[in-house]
Design a protein around this motif. Structure first.
Motif, PDB file in Angstrom:
ATOM      1  N   VAL A   1       3.720 -15.822   0.971  1.00  0.00           N
ATOM      2  CA  VAL A   1       4.852 -16.642   1.421  1.00  0.00           C
ATOM      3  C   VAL A   1       5.035 -16.599   2.932  1.00  0.00           C
ATOM      4  N   ARG A   2       4.992 -15.420   3.519  1.00  0.00           N
ATOM      5  CA  ARG A   2       5.237 -15.281   4.956  1.00  0.00           C
ATOM      6  C   ARG A   2       4.100 -15.894   5.771  1.00  0.00           C
ATOM      7  N   THR A   3       4.457 -16.499   6.899  1.00  0.00           N
ATOM      8  CA  THR A   3       3.438 -17.104   7.769  1.00  0.00           C
ATOM      9  C   THR A   3       2.862 -16.108   8.759  1.00  0.00           C
ATOM     10  N   VAL A   4       3.571 -14.996   8.989  1.00  0.00           N
ATOM     11  CA  VAL A   4       3.138 -13.975   9.940  1.00  0.00           C
ATOM     12  C   VAL A   4       3.151 -12.622   9.241  1.00  0.00           C
ATOM     13  N   ASN A   5       2.186 -11.771   9.576  1.00  0.00           N
ATOM     14  CA  ASN A   5       2.173 -10.417   9.030  1.00  0.00           C
ATOM     15  C   ASN A   5       2.860  -9.482  10.020  1.00  0.00           C
ATOM     16  N   GLN A   6       4.015  -8.937   9.640  1.00  0.00           N
ATOM     17  CA  GLN A   6       4.766  -8.035  10.506  1.00  0.00           C
ATOM     18  C   GLN A   6       4.617  -6.571  10.105  1.00  0.00           C
ATOM     19  N   ASP A   7       3.767  -6.289   9.128  1.00  0.00           N
ATOM     20  CA  ASP A   7       3.496  -4.904   8.741  1.00  0.00           C
ATOM     21  C   ASP A   7       2.334  -4.358   9.572  1.00  0.00           C
ATOM     22  N   THR A   8       2.464  -3.104   9.991  1.00  0.00           N
ATOM     23  CA  THR A   8       1.378  -2.397  10.674  1.00  0.00           C
ATOM     24  C   THR A   8       1.089  -1.113   9.916  1.00  0.00           C
ATOM     25  N   VAL A   9      -0.185  -0.846   9.663  1.00  0.00           N
ATOM     26  CA  VAL A   9      -0.570   0.379   8.959  1.00  0.00           C
ATOM     27  C   VAL A   9      -1.616   1.116   9.781  1.00  0.00           C
ATOM     28  N   TYR A  10      -1.698   2.417   9.541  1.00  0.00           N
ATOM     29  CA  TYR A  10      -2.703   3.233  10.232  1.00  0.00           C
ATOM     30  C   TYR A  10      -3.040   4.425   9.348  1.00  0.00           C
ATOM     31  N   ALA A  11      -4.330   4.781   9.337  1.00  0.00           N
ATOM     32  CA  ALA A  11      -4.763   5.993   8.642  1.00  0.00           C
ATOM     33  C   ALA A  11      -5.872   6.635   9.452  1.00  0.00           C
TER      34      ALA A  11
ATOM     35  N   ASP B   1      -1.442  -6.764   4.316  1.00  0.00           N
ATOM     36  CA  ASP B   1      -1.732  -8.118   3.828  1.00  0.00           C
ATOM     37  C   ASP B   1      -0.521  -9.011   4.093  1.00  0.00           C
ATOM     38  N   ARG B   2      -0.765 -10.265   4.447  1.00  0.00           N
ATOM     39  CA  ARG B   2       0.323 -11.189   4.776  1.00  0.00           C
ATOM     40  C   ARG B   2       1.124 -11.585   3.566  1.00  0.00           C
ATOM     41  N   GLY B   3       0.546 -11.497   2.361  1.00  0.00           N
ATOM     42  CA  GLY B   3       1.220 -11.996   1.170  1.00  0.00           C
ATOM     43  C   GLY B   3       1.062 -13.488   1.031  1.00  0.00           C
TER      44      GLY B   3
ATOM     45  N   LEU C   1       1.789   5.522   1.220  1.00  0.00           N
ATOM     46  CA  LEU C   1       2.806   5.005   2.127  1.00  0.00           C
ATOM     47  C   LEU C   1       2.765   3.490   2.007  1.00  0.00           C
ATOM     48  N   CYS C   2       3.928   2.863   1.876  1.00  0.00           N
ATOM     49  CA  CYS C   2       3.923   1.421   1.655  1.00  0.00           C
ATOM     50  C   CYS C   2       5.210   0.784   2.154  1.00  0.00           C
ATOM     51  N   SER C   3       5.129  -0.511   2.450  1.00  0.00           N
ATOM     52  CA  SER C   3       6.307  -1.287   2.810  1.00  0.00           C
ATOM     53  C   SER C   3       6.962  -1.827   1.541  1.00  0.00           C
ATOM     54  N   ASP C   4       8.154  -2.424   1.704  1.00  0.00           N
ATOM     55  CA  ASP C   4       8.856  -2.919   0.520  1.00  0.00           C
ATOM     56  C   ASP C   4       8.246  -4.199  -0.020  1.00  0.00           C
ATOM     57  N   GLY C   5       7.217  -4.713   0.658  1.00  0.00           N
ATOM     58  CA  GLY C   5       6.486  -5.830   0.070  1.00  0.00           C
ATOM     59  C   GLY C   5       5.764  -5.433  -1.204  1.00  0.00           C
ATOM     60  N   LEU C   6       5.495  -4.140  -1.372  1.00  0.00           N
ATOM     61  CA  LEU C   6       4.937  -3.623  -2.625  1.00  0.00           C
ATOM     62  C   LEU C   6       6.039  -3.220  -3.589  1.00  0.00           C
ATOM     63  N   THR C   7       6.931  -2.327  -3.135  1.00  0.00           N
ATOM     64  CA  THR C   7       7.933  -1.765  -4.051  1.00  0.00           C
ATOM     65  C   THR C   7       8.979  -2.777  -4.476  1.00  0.00           C
TER      66      THR C   7
ATOM     67  N   ASP D   1      -3.277  -6.334  -4.577  1.00  0.00           N
ATOM     68  CA  ASP D   1      -3.518  -7.394  -5.566  1.00  0.00           C
ATOM     69  C   ASP D   1      -2.335  -7.516  -6.525  1.00  0.00           C
ATOM     70  N   ALA D   2      -1.761  -6.391  -6.920  1.00  0.00           N
ATOM     71  CA  ALA D   2      -0.620  -6.423  -7.852  1.00  0.00           C
ATOM     72  C   ALA D   2       0.595  -7.073  -7.201  1.00  0.00           C
ATOM     73  N   ALA D   3       0.839  -6.772  -5.930  1.00  0.00           N
ATOM     74  CA  ALA D   3       1.977  -7.385  -5.235  1.00  0.00           C
ATOM     75  C   ALA D   3       1.775  -8.883  -5.082  1.00  0.00           C
ATOM     76  N   ASN D   4       0.564  -9.291  -4.763  1.00  0.00           N
ATOM     77  CA  ASN D   4       0.297 -10.727  -4.640  1.00  0.00           C
ATOM     78  C   ASN D   4       0.350 -11.428  -5.990  1.00  0.00           C
ATOM     79  N   ALA D   5      -0.071 -10.755  -7.042  1.00  0.00           N
ATOM     80  CA  ALA D   5       0.012 -11.331  -8.381  1.00  0.00           C
ATOM     81  C   ALA D   5       1.459 -11.531  -8.808  1.00  0.00           C
ATOM     82  N   ALA D   6       2.372 -10.711  -8.229  1.00  0.00           N
ATOM     83  CA  ALA D   6       3.801 -10.845  -8.530  1.00  0.00           C
ATOM     84  C   ALA D   6       4.482 -11.860  -7.614  1.00  0.00           C
ATOM     85  N   GLY D   7       3.698 -12.638  -6.887  1.00  0.00           N
ATOM     86  CA  GLY D   7       4.247 -13.680  -6.032  1.00  0.00           C
ATOM     87  C   GLY D   7       4.020 -13.446  -4.555  1.00  0.00           C
ATOM     88  N   GLY D   8       3.785 -12.203  -4.163  1.00  0.00           N
ATOM     89  CA  GLY D   8       3.546 -11.888  -2.759  1.00  0.00           C
ATOM     90  C   GLY D   8       4.593 -12.464  -1.822  1.00  0.00           C
ATOM     91  N   PRO D   9       5.904 -12.249  -2.101  1.00  0.00           N
ATOM     92  CA  PRO D   9       6.929 -12.881  -1.264  1.00  0.00           C
ATOM     93  C   PRO D   9       7.091 -12.264   0.117  1.00  0.00           C
TER      94      PRO D   9
END
Length: 364
Positions: free
Chosen positions: A132-142, A128-130, A305-311, A338-346
């Motif tokens: 604040v950021r204008t570009v999503n630089q996270d890539t996930v795969y499962a 998720d872009r969150g 597995l998560c990026s620091d946008g969550l933690t 949803d929890a990360a975005n509720a905390a501001g999604g920076p």
């Protein structure tokens, strides 16, 4: 007070005369006086305290260059340096212990368990872009064998994270993976990912502009009863087992190293201005050495597995609660984002959640 001969000083300090001569040459512990005719060394009684400190630090295994720096400090400052040194030794010892356990497991042929009590993964992933950021630089795969998250940074962070994950995706198609070879496969794949990211700098498709760029990479590769981990950077892998949340990875960041060395408290680390500065990442002139490990999986395990946008914005206690409460991996992914975005999604938020469940036709 009369100076001590080198022999008397050696006995009092528990350093051999040979060691004292070496420390003199290295300017670590110079004698108080050297006889101009015989070259014989004499030491002052007041030098015993420093000599004993040197002897103790050598017994710890501290390199001479570090001993020189520590022995020049006052008590409290020297104590901080000793604490930091020992924290590094404990971290290195833990990594070697994991490798030793893996080697013992292989040499005793316990890896034959890969063909019994097989499990499979049920999974979900989303980036998720969150807010604040204008570009999503996270890539996930499962996929059925591979779980991965990469957090890109810099002007070409998005293609860097995409290239890192793409370099590992062929592993998801493997028909059979042996625990004894899977770490080598991951290490080779990461080497390929590092080369692909370096190639981006000269690629015509790279329109990100000038500046450093790269990506973290945290991935789990499934063998059927075990998970092989490769990790570089500060994205994280967690295990939820029997209601407890355990962090599987160790951040390769400046702040984490300061925490390990006792120079920061967790509260200070949370607001440190360099908390995003990495010690290891994919990108740059040389490929970093990744963390590699192999661990058993059990039916009922849930992996995140998560990026620091969550933690970075959601406390681990809250992450544990959301993981445990979600009935399916897809529900957990949605709740965490949803929890990360509720905390501001920076920041961008990348999440992969997978459950280890009994395989079809197998029992555990």
């Amino acid at each position: 007070m009369e100076p001590l001969t080198i022999g008397a000083f050696a006995r009092a300090s528990r350093l051999s005369p040979k060691a004292l001569r070496l420390y003199d040459e290295l300017e670590l512990l110079r004698p108080a006086r050297v006889d101009p005719d015989t070259g014989y060394r004499y030491y002052a009684v007041s030098q015993l305290e420093r000599a004993r400190l040197v002897a103790w630090l050598r017994r710890l295994g501290m390199p001479l260059a570090e001993i020189r720096a520590v022995s020049a400090l006052e008590g409290a400052a020297a104590a901080r340096e000793v604490r930091a040194y020992w924290a590094r030794i404990e971290a290195e010892t833990a990594a070697r212990r994991d490798l030793a356990a893996f080697l013992v497991d292989q040499l005793t042929a316990e890896s034959g368990r890969d063909h019994t009590d097989m499990l499979e993964l049920r999974y979900a992933a989303r980036a998720d872009r969150g807010h604040v950021r204008t570009v999503n630089q996270d890539t996930v795969y499962a996929g059925r064998r591979l779980l991965a998250v990469a957090d890109g940074f810099g002007p070409a962070g998005a293609p860097a994270s995409g290239a890192a994950v793409a370099a590992l995706r062929f592993l998801d198609e493997a028909e059979e993976l042996r625990a004894g070879s899977v770490l080598n496969l991951l290490e080779d794949a990461v080497r390929g990912a590092s080369e692909a990211i370096r190639d981006l700098a000269d690629s015509p498709e790279n329109t990100g502009g000038e500046g450093d760029f790269g990506t973290t990479l945290t991935a789990l590769l499934w063998t059927g009863s075990r998970l092989a981990l490769v990790h570089i950077g500060d994205s994280r892998a967690y295990l939820l087992r029997d209601g407890g949340l355990f962090r599987v990875t160790h951040d390769h960041s400046v702040v984490q190293s300061l925490l390990d060395e006792g120079r920061l408290t967790p509260e200070e680390a949370a607001v440190h201005p360099q908390r995003a500065l990495l010690l290891k990442a994919l990108g740059g002139a040389t490929g970093p050495v990744p963390d590699l490990r192999l661990q058993e999986a059990r039916a009922g395990d849930r992996y995140l597995l998560c990026s620091d946008g969550l933690t970075g914005v959601v406390p681990e206690e809250r992450i544990a609660h959301l993981l445990a409460a979600a009935p399916e991996p897809a529900d957990a992914v949605e709740a965490l984002i949803d929890a990360a975005n509720a905390a501001g999604g920076p920041d961008n938020i990348g999440c992969v959640v997978a459950d280890a469940v009994p395989g079809a036709g197998r029992t555990v």
